[in-house]
Scaffold this active site. Structure first.
Site, PDB file in Angstrom:
ATOM      1  N   HIS A   8       0.845  -1.204   0.000  1.00  0.00           N
ATOM      2  CA  HIS A   8       0.000   0.000   0.000  1.00  0.00           C
ATOM      3  C   HIS A   8       0.871   1.241   0.000  1.00  0.00           C
ATOM      4  CE1 HIS A   8       0.592  -1.508   4.092  1.00  0.00           C
ATOM      5  NE2 HIS A   8       0.678  -0.248   4.481  1.00  0.00           N
ATOM      6  N   HIS A  40       0.911   5.077   1.053  1.00  0.00           N
ATOM      7  CA  HIS A  40       0.244   6.106   1.864  1.00  0.00           C
ATOM      8  C   HIS A  40       0.313   7.433   1.112  1.00  0.00           C
ATOM      9  CE1 HIS A  40       0.417   3.944   5.876  1.00  0.00           C
ATOM     10  NE2 HIS A  40       1.365   3.279   5.240  1.00  0.00           N
TER      11      HIS A  40
HETATM   12  P1  5GP Z   1       1.925   0.254   7.283  1.00  0.00           P
HETATM   13  O1  5GP Z   1       2.495   0.484   8.666  1.00  0.00           O
HETATM   14  O2  5GP Z   1       1.747  -1.213   6.970  1.00  0.00           O
HETATM   15  O3  5GP Z   1       2.672   0.998   6.221  1.00  0.00           O
HETATM   16  O4  5GP Z   1       0.489   0.923   7.316  1.00  0.00           O
HETATM   17  C1  5GP Z   1      -0.695   0.194   7.479  1.00  0.00           C
HETATM   18  C2  5GP Z   1      -1.809   1.208   7.538  1.00  0.00           C
HETATM   19  O5  5GP Z   1      -3.020   0.524   7.375  1.00  0.00           O
HETATM   20  C3  5GP Z   1      -1.877   1.960   8.874  1.00  0.00           C
HETATM   21  O6  5GP Z   1      -1.777   3.351   8.625  1.00  0.00           O
HETATM   22  C4  5GP Z   1      -3.231   1.540   9.450  1.00  0.00           C
HETATM   23  O7  5GP Z   1      -3.882   2.583  10.138  1.00  0.00           O
HETATM   24  C5  5GP Z   1      -3.992   1.109   8.217  1.00  0.00           C
HETATM   25  N1  5GP Z   1      -4.976   0.065   8.470  1.00  0.00           N
HETATM   26  C6  5GP Z   1      -4.789  -1.085   9.168  1.00  0.00           C
HETATM   27  N2  5GP Z   1      -5.918  -1.822   9.172  1.00  0.00           N
HETATM   28  C7  5GP Z   1      -6.848  -1.108   8.475  1.00  0.00           C
HETATM   29  C8  5GP Z   1      -8.219  -1.361   8.144  1.00  0.00           C
HETATM   30  O8  5GP Z   1      -8.829  -2.371   8.505  1.00  0.00           O
HETATM   31  N3  5GP Z   1      -8.848  -0.406   7.414  1.00  0.00           N
HETATM   32  C9  5GP Z   1      -8.211   0.733   6.989  1.00  0.00           C
HETATM   33  N4  5GP Z   1      -8.923   1.597   6.278  1.00  0.00           N
HETATM   34  N5  5GP Z   1      -6.917   1.001   7.275  1.00  0.00           N
HETATM   35  C10 5GP Z   1      -6.245   0.080   8.019  1.00  0.00           C
END
Ligand code: 5GP
Ligand code: ZN
Length: 155
Positions: free
Chosen positions: A100, A102
């Protein structure tokens, strides 16, 4: 269906406020946003890390992230900039193993609000926020002909 939460969002089995989707991509609001309009761009097909992602799909993900960053400037969010961040792998603090990007809108002089948002990570009226981003996308020039698929959506 696997137990990946982002695959469940794509399938409509888990709730998320979607901002955009086409055949290959989906963008939805982060459930714990750092700033208003914090959006995640994902491929619809599961890929855990960059190692698993086709390069063309990576380019599409960035292109949509680019458009969303512009949409945050043109729509009601009135952003002045954005942070585009992709955490690749647990070593890079990736917590959800479905790749993903951001897209985090920024405003001039928002350092304190950004730091607070980083700590609190509270949602900001998701429906109105998604509508503001949607209006920003609609205000953008259509993608170049070479960048569109048959439906005219960014590819
Ligand atoms: P990472 O740390 O993997 O780069 O970011 C994961 C992101 O996914 C975090 O910002 C977290 O808030 C978001 N996230 C985790 N679970 C969910 C979910 O069930 N729904 C949504 N919309 N965002 C999520
Ligand atoms: Zn997945």
């Amino acid at each position: 269906m696997n137990d990946c939460v982002f695959c469940r969002i794509v399938a409509g089995e888990a709730l998320a406020t979607k901002v955009y989707e086409d055949d290959t991509l989906c963008a939805f609001l982060d459930i714990r946003p750092i700033a208003r309009g914090h959006t995640l761009v994902i491929p619809k097909s599961h890929a855990a890390e960059l190692d698993d992602l086709a390069p063309d799909l990576g380019a599409r993900i960035f292109r949509l992230g680019h458009r969303l960053a512009l949409a945050a400037r043109r729509g009601g969010l009135s952003a002045d900039g954005a942070n585009l961040v992709l955490n690749d792998g647990r070593a890079a603090f990736q917590t959800v193993p479905h790749i993903h990007l951001h897209v985090i809108p920024r405003r001039r002089g928002d350092t304190f609000a950004f730091a607070k948002g980083f700590l609190l990570r509270r949602p900001h009226d998701p429906i109105a926020t998604a509508a503001a981003l949607g209006a920003g996308l609609a205000a953008l020039d259509p993608p170049d002909a070479g960048d569109t698929d048959r439906e005219g959506t960014p590819s």
